[in-house]
Design a protein around this motif. Structure first.
Motif, PDB file in Angstrom:
ATOM      1  N   ALA A 230      66.290  15.016 -15.731  1.00 16.22           N
ATOM      2  CA  ALA A 230      67.233  14.131 -16.282  1.00 16.22           C
ATOM      3  C   ALA A 230      68.145  14.582 -17.205  1.00 16.22           C
ATOM      4  N   PRO A 231      69.202  13.733 -17.492  1.00 13.67           N
ATOM      5  CA  PRO A 231      70.363  14.497 -18.095  1.00 13.67           C
ATOM      6  C   PRO A 231      70.246  15.092 -19.534  1.00 13.67           C
ATOM      7  N   HIS A 232      68.863  14.726 -20.073  1.00  5.82           N
ATOM      8  CA  HIS A 232      68.407  15.243 -21.352  1.00  5.82           C
ATOM      9  C   HIS A 232      67.645  16.316 -21.242  1.00  5.82           C
ATOM     10  N   GLY A 233      67.075  16.661 -20.215  1.00  3.11           N
ATOM     11  CA  GLY A 233      65.996  17.667 -19.952  1.00  3.11           C
ATOM     12  C   GLY A 233      65.034  17.288 -19.104  1.00  3.11           C
ATOM     13  N   PHE A 234      63.956  17.913 -18.867  1.00  8.25           N
ATOM     14  CA  PHE A 234      62.803  17.751 -17.982  1.00  8.25           C
ATOM     15  C   PHE A 234      62.130  16.631 -18.696  1.00  8.25           C
ATOM     16  N   GLY A 235      61.333  15.809 -17.835  1.00  7.92           N
ATOM     17  CA  GLY A 235      60.604  14.990 -18.058  1.00  7.92           C
ATOM     18  C   GLY A 235      59.427  15.011 -17.090  1.00  7.92           C
ATOM     19  N   VAL A 236      58.002  15.077 -17.974  1.00  4.41           N
ATOM     20  CA  VAL A 236      56.924  15.142 -17.419  1.00  4.41           C
ATOM     21  C   VAL A 236      56.623  14.164 -16.054  1.00  4.41           C
ATOM     22  N   ILE A 237      55.642  14.215 -15.091  1.00  8.96           N
ATOM     23  CA  ILE A 237      55.389  13.307 -14.163  1.00  8.96           C
ATOM     24  C   ILE A 237      53.796  13.561 -13.994  1.00  8.96           C
ATOM     25  N   PHE A 238      53.219  12.328 -14.423  1.00 11.89           N
ATOM     26  CA  PHE A 238      51.674  12.338 -14.273  1.00 11.89           C
ATOM     27  C   PHE A 238      51.465  11.097 -13.225  1.00 11.89           C
ATOM     28  N   ALA A 239      51.698  11.123 -12.011  1.00 12.06           N
ATOM     29  CA  ALA A 239      51.496  10.044 -11.166  1.00 12.06           C
ATOM     30  C   ALA A 239      50.030   9.592 -10.928  1.00 12.06           C
ATOM     31  N   GLN A 240      49.252  10.309 -11.044  1.00  9.67           N
ATOM     32  CA  GLN A 240      47.807   9.958 -10.778  1.00  9.67           C
ATOM     33  C   GLN A 240      46.904  10.826 -11.738  1.00  9.67           C
ATOM     34  N   SER A 241      45.635  10.392 -11.792  1.00  7.83           N
ATOM     35  CA  SER A 241      44.686  10.898 -12.819  1.00  7.83           C
ATOM     36  C   SER A 241      44.098  12.113 -12.088  1.00  7.83           C
ATOM     37  N   ILE A 242      44.551  13.155 -13.007  1.00  7.14           N
ATOM     38  CA  ILE A 242      44.328  14.725 -12.445  1.00  7.14           C
ATOM     39  C   ILE A 242      42.596  14.789 -12.436  1.00  7.14           C
ATOM     40  N   PRO A 243      41.879  14.264 -13.364  1.00  9.01           N
ATOM     41  CA  PRO A 243      40.330  14.470 -13.288  1.00  9.01           C
ATOM     42  C   PRO A 243      39.863  13.543 -12.144  1.00  9.01           C
ATOM     43  N   ALA A 244      40.379  12.538 -11.869  1.00 11.11           N
ATOM     44  CA  ALA A 244      39.781  11.655 -10.635  1.00 11.11           C
ATOM     45  C   ALA A 244      40.422  12.473  -9.208  1.00 11.11           C
ATOM     46  N   LEU A 245      41.503  13.178  -9.397  1.00 20.27           N
ATOM     47  CA  LEU A 245      41.782  14.021  -8.030  1.00 20.27           C
ATOM     48  C   LEU A 245      40.948  15.148  -7.984  1.00 20.27           C
ATOM     49  N   ILE A 246      40.288  15.620  -8.998  1.00 25.32           N
ATOM     50  CA  ILE A 246      39.599  16.914  -8.851  1.00 25.32           C
ATOM     51  C   ILE A 246      38.033  16.409  -8.528  1.00 25.32           C
ATOM     52  N   ALA A 247      37.860  15.273  -8.971  1.00 25.08           N
ATOM     53  CA  ALA A 247      36.484  14.562  -8.481  1.00 25.08           C
ATOM     54  C   ALA A 247      36.508  14.244  -7.017  1.00 25.08           C
ATOM     55  N   ARG A 248      37.583  13.872  -6.654  1.00 28.13           N
ATOM     56  CA  ARG A 248      37.700  13.369  -5.145  1.00 28.13           C
ATOM     57  C   ARG A 248      37.554  14.701  -4.047  1.00 28.13           C
ATOM     58  N   HIS A 249      38.384  15.734  -4.715  1.00 32.89           N
ATOM     59  CA  HIS A 249      38.768  16.695  -3.273  1.00 32.89           C
ATOM     60  C   HIS A 249      38.203  18.294  -3.502  1.00 32.89           C
ATOM     61  N   LEU A 250      37.731  18.545  -5.020  1.00 31.31           N
ATOM     62  CA  LEU A 250      37.803  19.977  -5.386  1.00 31.31           C
ATOM     63  C   LEU A 250      36.430  20.580  -4.684  1.00 31.31           C
ATOM     64  N   ARG A 251      35.205  19.542  -4.680  1.00 36.86           N
ATOM     65  CA  ARG A 251      34.118  20.576  -4.211  1.00 36.86           C
ATOM     66  C   ARG A 251      34.250  20.735  -2.419  1.00 36.86           C
ATOM     67  N   THR A 252      34.898  19.895  -1.796  1.00 36.52           N
ATOM     68  CA  THR A 252      35.027  19.906  -0.283  1.00 36.52           C
ATOM     69  C   THR A 252      36.048  21.081  -0.053  1.00 36.52           C
ATOM     70  N   THR A 253      36.987  21.012  -0.963  1.00 32.96           N
ATOM     71  CA  THR A 253      38.353  22.045  -0.631  1.00 32.96           C
ATOM     72  C   THR A 253      37.762  23.495  -0.980  1.00 32.96           C
ATOM     73  N   LEU A 254      36.885  23.572  -2.009  1.00 34.27           N
ATOM     74  CA  LEU A 254      36.545  25.024  -2.563  1.00 34.27           C
ATOM     75  C   LEU A 254      35.796  25.439  -1.304  1.00 34.27           C
ATOM     76  N   ALA A 255      34.957  24.758  -0.708  1.00 31.79           N
ATOM     77  CA  ALA A 255      34.050  25.318   0.386  1.00 31.79           C
ATOM     78  C   ALA A 255      35.041  25.875   1.274  1.00 31.79           C
ATOM     79  N   GLY A 256      35.975  25.169   1.741  1.00 29.26           N
ATOM     80  CA  GLY A 256      36.770  25.930   2.626  1.00 29.26           C
ATOM     81  C   GLY A 256      37.700  27.322   2.190  1.00 29.26           C
ATOM     82  N   MET A 257      37.863  27.254   0.813  1.00 25.37           N
ATOM     83  CA  MET A 257      38.812  28.364   0.361  1.00 25.37           C
ATOM     84  C   MET A 257      37.740  29.428   0.185  1.00 25.37           C
ATOM     85  N   CYS A 258      36.635  29.209  -0.047  1.00 26.91           N
ATOM     86  CA  CYS A 258      35.620  30.317  -0.301  1.00 26.91           C
ATOM     87  C   CYS A 258      35.531  31.109   1.077  1.00 26.91           C
ATOM     88  N   ALA A 259      35.666  30.540   2.410  1.00 26.45           N
ATOM     89  CA  ALA A 259      35.742  31.071   3.472  1.00 26.45           C
ATOM     90  C   ALA A 259      36.735  31.968   3.489  1.00 26.45           C
TER      91      ALA A 259
END
Length: 352
Positions: A230-259
């Motif tokens: 923006a004209p006066h500087g950066f403005g933070v964006i949090f469009a979704q709940s980060i904890p909720a996103l972690i709860a939905r996706h991290l366990r499954t994603t980590l399994a693939g990343m471990c491979a």
């Protein structure tokens, strides 16, 4: 390829600090009279798991109107100072000098400087004229792990080369008194400033090696976290709940990343995570099937420093190594989440 070894870690914080209670009252004075939702959001200051934060400028500076020019001037000045301090701390820990460094990786997303921070710090720090410079922008909170992994890859690709990775984030400079939004209030409650550095090479005394790294970007999540320019500087964006996103996706994603990392989830002896906030740490423990309270080093760093973005995970790693929290018979995994929305990981394998 021979994996890169971690030869030394360094940290630095600016001299100004603010207790969380003072930050809450300061934010109340700034927002409550103009933003009716503030009192409903105010408990985030008490629930964030933060006792104190370090900030780039004196409190009075934030009470004055700021723009791109003033924010950039502060970023260049304080960022350069913290870059030098964190780099020297890591070099001292590794037993090396600035003249020994062949490649320098700079990770930062909270300001813009061209020449970049490593060039601004070059003469005073004492880097060689032929040092290879790799400035990286835009990784946000994931930058601590992504930058660390990039530095490890560069070190492994050029055996014997010494790579200095420095991340500097001055999140407080993005404070926007004109943004009457939930995201801005939450950012005011969470973010602090700091810098961290690491020295990596395939040669030298070390207790851990960086044997693998992986990233995962979730589709349709570009709006989860980032900057509004923006004209006066950066403005933070949090469009979704980060904890909720972690709860939905991290366990499954980590399994693939471990491979990708070449390790079974059950063989990871310790996680070293970016502590984005108390609720994020709790969500990580749940998704990683860890007992409540397991991420103790993360909570300690968060309480003392707030969320410093990219440097935070290296502060956690520094504490874990200092307190002998990493197992000597199994690998550990570094994890950080950031804009994209991306999960970044690096595998730390103990050395004899």
């Amino acid at each position: 390829m021979t994996p890169a070894r971690l030869l030394g870690l360094g940290r630095a914080t600016p001299p100004h600090s603010i207790p969380q209670e003072d930050a809450r009252e300061w934010a109340r004075a700034q927002f409550a009279g103009r933003f009716p939702a503030f009192e409903r959001l105010a408990p985030v200051f008490a629930n964030a798991g933060i006792s104190n934060r370090h900030i780039a400028m004196p409190v009075e500076w934030y009470l004055q109107p700021q723009n791109w020019a003033t924010r950039t001037a502060a970023y260049r000045d304080v960022g350069r100072t913290l870059f030098i301090a964190a780099a020297r701390d890591a070099l001292d820990a590794s037993g090396l000098t600035p003249a020994d460094i062949d490649i320098v990786v700079t990770v930062s997303s909270t300001g813009i400087a061209t020449p970049s921070l490593e060039a601004l710090a070059h003469a005073e720090l004492g880097l060689r004229a032929d040092v290879v410079r790799v400035p990286v922008f835009g990784l946000g909170c994931a930058g601590g792990v992504s930058g660390f992994a990039l530095a490890a890859r560069l070190a492994a690709a050029q055996p014997g080369a010494r790579v200095l990775m420095v991340t500097v984030e001055l999140c407080s400079l993005s404070f926007r008194e004109d943004m009457l939004t939930k995201a801005n209030v939450v950012a005011t409650a969470l973010f602090g400033d700091g810098a961290a550095a690491a020295v990596l090479s395939t040669e030298g005394p070390a207790t851990v090696a960086v044997t693998a790294a992986a990233e995962h970007l979730w589709p349709d999540t570009l709006d989860v976290m980032g900057w509004d320019v923006a004209p006066h500087g950066f403005g933070v964006i949090f469009a979704q709940s980060i904890p909720a996103l972690i709860a939905r996706h991290l366990r499954t994603t980590l399994a693939g990343m471990c491979a990708q990392l070449g390790v079974a989830r059950a063989d990871i002896g310790r996680f070293v995570c970016h502590p984005g906030g108390a609720k994020v740490v709790e969500a990580l423990e749940t998704s990683l099937d860890l007992a409540a309270g397991s991420l103790d080093a993360e909570r300690t760093v968060l309480a003392a420093n707030g969320n410093m973005s990219a440097p935070s995970v290296l502060f956690v790693l520094h504490r874990a190594l200092a307190d002998n929290l990493l197992p000597t018979d199994r690998p550990s995994a570094m994890l950080a989440l950031g804009p994209g929305f991306t999960l970044s990981s690096a595998l730390l394998t103990p050395l004899p």
